[in-house]
Design a protein around this motif. Structure first.
Motif: not given
Length: 137
Positions: A8-18, A20-25, A29-32, A57-63
């Motif tokens: 029952n999660r709103p779609v916005s939760v999935y977008f925000l999670a995605g 966060r995971i992409l930007n955090g990764s 992995l590629a900070p430069e 990055g790791i903080r954002t992936v975990l969030l």
């Protein structure tokens, strides 16, 4: 308040999670690549900047993962914390642009990305607060 099942999660939760995971990764992995957007004239990138991007990055992936695994009150708390996190990111990005510490293009892009994340956190939190299942206890 009741718990919110994962289904029952709103779609916005999935977008925000995605996001966060992409930007955090990317930060982890590629900070430069990201640093060059902020500071294109510095070669090689500052070791302190590499450290900071990996740290956040790791903080954002975990969030992001928290949004996919937590339920109920913990998920609501994650989203309300996200409003503060992304609101702060938005203000920082805008301030960097206003003070011309980054290029106008970088300032606009980072401010918009952070503002969208803030809006997603607000939207998802409001959706959970207003859902019929959330009101049952």
């Amino acid at each position: 308040m009741g718990t919110v099942p994962a289904s029952n999660r709103p779609v916005s939760v999935y977008f925000l999670a995605g996001i966060r995971i992409l930007n955090g990764s990317a930060g982890l992995l590629a900070p430069e690549l990201l640093i060059r957007r902020f500071d294109p004239d510095r070669e090689p990138p500052s070791p302190a900047a590499v450290y900071a991007f990996r740290l956040f990055g790791i903080r954002t992936v975990l969030l992001g993962l928290d949004l996919l695994t937590h339920t109920g009150e913990r998920l609501r708390a994650d989203l309300y914390e996200g409003i503060l996190i992304h609101g702060s990111d938005t203000a920082t990005a805008a301030t960097l642009g206003v003070h011309r510490q980054v290029s106008p293009r970088t300032a606009v892009m980072t401010t918009l990305i952070s503002a969208v994340n803030t809006a997603l956190a607000i939207s998802a939190g409001a959706s959970l607060a207003n859902s019929p299942k959330a009101k049952r206890t």
